[in-house]
Design a protein around this motif. Structure first.
Motif, PDB file in Angstrom:
ATOM      1  N   GLN A 128       0.433  -1.224  -0.214  1.00  0.00           N
ATOM      2  CA  GLN A 128      -0.569   0.110   0.430  1.00  0.00           C
ATOM      3  C   GLN A 128       0.918   1.072   0.213  1.00  0.00           C
ATOM      4  N   ARG A 129       0.342   2.655  -0.964  1.00  0.00           N
ATOM      5  CA  ARG A 129       1.377   3.621  -1.079  1.00  0.00           C
ATOM      6  C   ARG A 129      -0.012   4.976   0.094  1.00  0.00           C
ATOM      7  N   ILE A 130       1.323   5.604   0.587  1.00  0.00           N
ATOM      8  CA  ILE A 130       0.250   6.497   1.242  1.00  0.00           C
ATOM      9  C   ILE A 130       1.702   7.988   1.066  1.00  0.00           C
ATOM     10  N   SER A 131       0.783   8.603   1.059  1.00  0.00           N
ATOM     11  CA  SER A 131       2.285   9.793   1.291  1.00  0.00           C
ATOM     12  C   SER A 131       2.443  10.485   2.923  1.00  0.00           C
ATOM     13  N   GLU A 132       3.206  11.108   3.245  1.00  0.00           N
ATOM     14  CA  GLU A 132       3.324  11.740   4.243  1.00  0.00           C
ATOM     15  C   GLU A 132       2.475  12.673   5.140  1.00  0.00           C
ATOM     16  N   TYR A 133       1.446  13.328   4.217  1.00  0.00           N
ATOM     17  CA  TYR A 133       0.914  14.060   4.743  1.00  0.00           C
ATOM     18  C   TYR A 133      -0.750  13.173   5.827  1.00  0.00           C
ATOM     19  N   GLN A 134      -1.037  12.021   4.993  1.00  0.00           N
ATOM     20  CA  GLN A 134      -1.485  11.203   4.525  1.00  0.00           C
ATOM     21  C   GLN A 134      -1.343  10.033   5.830  1.00  0.00           C
ATOM     22  N   ALA A 135      -0.399   9.913   6.225  1.00  0.00           N
ATOM     23  CA  ALA A 135       0.341   9.519   7.748  1.00  0.00           C
ATOM     24  C   ALA A 135      -0.137  10.026   8.586  1.00  0.00           C
ATOM     25  N   LEU A 136       0.393  11.873   8.536  1.00  0.00           N
ATOM     26  CA  LEU A 136      -0.115  12.434   9.339  1.00  0.00           C
ATOM     27  C   LEU A 136      -1.591  12.507  10.146  1.00  0.00           C
ATOM     28  N   GLN A 137      -2.134  12.262   8.564  1.00  0.00           N
ATOM     29  CA  GLN A 137      -4.217  12.690   9.190  1.00  0.00           C
ATOM     30  C   GLN A 137      -4.438  10.987   9.530  1.00  0.00           C
ATOM     31  N   ALA A 138      -3.512  10.331   9.477  1.00  0.00           N
ATOM     32  CA  ALA A 138      -4.324   8.868   9.982  1.00  0.00           C
ATOM     33  C   ALA A 138      -3.830   8.509  11.588  1.00  0.00           C
ATOM     34  N   SER A 146     -11.683  17.437  10.565  1.00  0.00           N
ATOM     35  CA  SER A 146     -13.403  16.646  11.189  1.00  0.00           C
ATOM     36  C   SER A 146     -12.750  15.178  10.484  1.00  0.00           C
ATOM     37  N   GLU A 147     -12.014  15.083   9.315  1.00  0.00           N
ATOM     38  CA  GLU A 147     -12.226  13.598   8.408  1.00  0.00           C
ATOM     39  C   GLU A 147     -11.409  13.769   7.286  1.00  0.00           C
ATOM     40  N   ALA A 148     -11.274  12.804   6.606  1.00  0.00           N
ATOM     41  CA  ALA A 148      -9.630  12.932   5.834  1.00  0.00           C
ATOM     42  C   ALA A 148     -10.217  11.540   4.400  1.00  0.00           C
ATOM     43  N   GLN A 149      -9.289  10.835   3.507  1.00  0.00           N
ATOM     44  CA  GLN A 149      -9.380  10.254   2.923  1.00  0.00           C
ATOM     45  C   GLN A 149      -8.070   9.338   2.640  1.00  0.00           C
ATOM     46  N   PHE A 150      -8.437   8.824   3.163  1.00  0.00           N
ATOM     47  CA  PHE A 150      -7.243   7.366   3.043  1.00  0.00           C
ATOM     48  C   PHE A 150      -6.390   6.269   1.955  1.00  0.00           C
ATOM     49  N   PRO A 151      -5.547   5.923   1.761  1.00  0.00           N
ATOM     50  CA  PRO A 151      -5.918   4.809   0.732  1.00  0.00           C
ATOM     51  C   PRO A 151      -6.205   3.346   1.178  1.00  0.00           C
ATOM     52  N   GLY A 152      -7.196   2.927   0.614  1.00  0.00           N
ATOM     53  CA  GLY A 152      -7.124   1.598   0.801  1.00  0.00           C
ATOM     54  C   GLY A 152      -8.715   2.074   1.944  1.00  0.00           C
ATOM     55  N   VAL A 153      -9.059   2.229   1.945  1.00  0.00           N
ATOM     56  CA  VAL A 153      -9.484   1.725   3.645  1.00  0.00           C
ATOM     57  C   VAL A 153     -10.661   3.497   3.489  1.00  0.00           C
ATOM     58  N   GLY A 154     -10.977   4.268   2.610  1.00  0.00           N
ATOM     59  CA  GLY A 154     -11.751   5.359   2.867  1.00  0.00           C
ATOM     60  C   GLY A 154     -11.155   6.366   3.285  1.00  0.00           C
ATOM     61  N   THR A 155     -13.102   6.990   3.819  1.00  0.00           N
ATOM     62  CA  THR A 155     -12.855   8.087   4.788  1.00  0.00           C
ATOM     63  C   THR A 155     -13.081   7.755   6.155  1.00  0.00           C
ATOM     64  N   ILE A 156     -11.723   8.454   6.949  1.00  0.00           N
ATOM     65  CA  ILE A 156     -11.477   8.281   8.317  1.00  0.00           C
ATOM     66  C   ILE A 156     -11.582   9.789   9.248  1.00  0.00           C
ATOM     67  N   HIS A 157     -12.156   9.939  10.255  1.00  0.00           N
ATOM     68  CA  HIS A 157     -12.826  10.493  11.028  1.00  0.00           C
ATOM     69  C   HIS A 157     -11.542  10.675  12.314  1.00  0.00           C
ATOM     70  N   ASN A 158     -11.757  12.000  12.901  1.00  0.00           N
ATOM     71  CA  ASN A 158     -11.523  12.594  13.757  1.00  0.00           C
ATOM     72  C   ASN A 158     -11.889  12.463  14.602  1.00  0.00           C
ATOM     73  N   VAL A 159     -11.236  11.769  15.894  1.00  0.00           N
ATOM     74  CA  VAL A 159     -12.523  10.958  16.964  1.00  0.00           C
ATOM     75  C   VAL A 159     -12.160  12.849  18.074  1.00  0.00           C
ATOM     76  N   ASN A 160     -11.951  13.762  18.247  1.00  0.00           N
ATOM     77  CA  ASN A 160     -12.196  15.105  18.566  1.00  0.00           C
ATOM     78  C   ASN A 160     -13.034  15.575  18.378  1.00  0.00           C
ATOM     79  N   TYR A 161     -14.259  15.071  18.747  1.00  0.00           N
ATOM     80  CA  TYR A 161     -15.440  15.390  18.149  1.00  0.00           C
ATOM     81  C   TYR A 161     -16.067  16.458  18.295  1.00  0.00           C
ATOM     82  N   LEU A 162     -15.129  17.384  19.333  1.00  0.00           N
ATOM     83  CA  LEU A 162     -16.017  18.765  19.939  1.00  0.00           C
ATOM     84  C   LEU A 162     -14.983  20.159  18.902  1.00  0.00           C
TER      85      LEU A 162
END
Length: 391
Positions: free
Chosen positions: A130-140, A219-235
């Protein structure tokens, strides 16, 4: 008789020459002495501290303002990933809008995912190849708080988790986090510990990094192979909250490091705080809202410098002294109970100088930096000829 007259003439001429040489020497440079007086302390702010654990509050540009029950370091769970992210960005910096290098995940990275999943840790699914960028890794790492990606990135940047922790501990000390120990990249280890006061310092550093500040506010982002990932910081978006990181483990309990932007007396202030040791993460987050509300009322606009206020003094070697005064007032948003600190910078001066000559400045050293010019209140004249010759 003639010989005596000639000798007298020679001595007189030598004396005149010596006196003329002494008179023509440059006058000494005068160094100023700062004498600015800071405003007196005001009444202490009453904050809505949680009844458990420890907590602290500060603001960007102000540092730590107050704390409660900080008796020593405690586990901080996934808040540790803020240290990991800052360390990564220090060694592999990104600019806003840049995805950064591409990372190809390996079987070892897939194993990290399965290992953390088995331990009931927070993860993002990955597979070898699987290939991800540094920015996507930080988002995850920062949004769904993926422990496996934190370890993957520590190894990618530093070679191993142990090499990362060596770096991170030194990095924390440089930030001023003197009671922090980093034992892993994810915060899953209870040996990764800090204090609420240290975490305020960390939060301020995170919000000063434009890339990390951008990510923690998503609040959310797109991650390769997964789709939408959400921020657990709901505030996010409530009470002015713009980030930063939640945490929760059995040993740490519920933890929350937050940043909240408010407009106070017409000026933007970003409050930073940490709540540690709640029974549940949701409790730490709920109580942080009360803490933010009470902290936002803890600022006041204060005149910290008046026009014409004495800022410094120059001692004149041939007698007396000359004062230096500010040319304008400074109104500053200050934390109630904390003295506004002023920094005076006075130039060295070369007499003679006229009244009103610019000789330096006074500036605030916390909050929004403001400054005022400093000028001579009286002229500095030349010394009498007797002083010039005999000193």
């Amino acid at each position: 008789m003639r010989l005596f007259s000639a000798l007298f003439l020679l001595v007189a001429m030598a004396g005149l020459a010596f006196g003329f040489w002494r008179y023509q020497r440059p006058l000494p440079v005068l160094a100023g002495e700062a004498v600015i007086q800071n405003p007196p302390d005001a009444q202490k702010v009453k904050l809505a501290w949680p009844s458990y654990g420890q907590a602290a509050v500060g603001a960007v540009g102000y540092g730590v303002l107050d704390s409660h029950d900080v008796k020593g370091p405690v586990p901080i769970a996934s808040i540790a990933k803020v240290i990991t992210a800052l360390s990564i960005l220090k060694e592999k910096p990104l600019s806003s809008g840049q995805p950064g290098p591409t990372i190809t995940l390996t079987a070892a990275d897939a194993k990290l995912y399965h290992d953390y999943l088995a331990k009931d840790g927070s993860v993002v699914p990955v597979a070898a190849g699987q290939r991800i960028s540094e920015y996507q890794a930080l988002q995850a790492m920062m949004l769904p708080s993926a422990n496996n990606i934190a370890d993957t990135m520590a190894k990618w940047v530093f070679g191993s988790v142990s090499e990362y922790t060596d770096y991170a501990n030194q990095f924390a000390v440089k930030l001023g986090m003197t009671q922090t120990t980093v034992a892993d990249a994810s915060g899953f280890s209870p040996k990764t510990v800090s204090t609420a006061k240290d975490l305020v310092i960390l939060g301020e550093a995170a919000l000063k990094n434009p890339v990390l500040a951008e990510i923690v506010g998503q609040s959310e982002a797109q991650f390769p192979g997964v789709g939408t990932i959400h921020n657990v910081n709901y505030l996010l978006g409530t009470n002015g909250i713009i980030g930063i990181k939640t945490g929760n483990t059995d040993q740490a309990g519920g933890c929350y490091l937050f940043g909240a932007k408010h407009i106070i007396d017409g000026q933007p202030v970003t409050i930073v705080g940490a709540v540690l040791g709640a029974q549940q993460r949701v409790l730490a987050m709920q109580d942080s809202r009360k803490l933010i509300s009470s902290a936002s009322s803890g600022f006041q606009t204060q005149t910290v410098l008046h026009s014409g206020q004495l800022a410094g003094r120059y001692k004149v070697p041939w007698g007396g002294s000359v004062e230096a005064v500010s040319t304008s007032e400074i109104k500053q948003l200050t934390w109630i109970g904390q003295t506004a600190v002023l920094d005076t910078n006075l130039k060295q001066i070369q007499p003679p100088m006229n009244q009103g000559a610019d000789v330096g400045s006074v500036k605030t050293v916390s909050g929004h930096e403001k400054s005022a010019a400093v000028v001579l209140k009286q002229s500095v004249g030349s010394p009498p000829w007797t002083w010039r010759i005999f000193h």
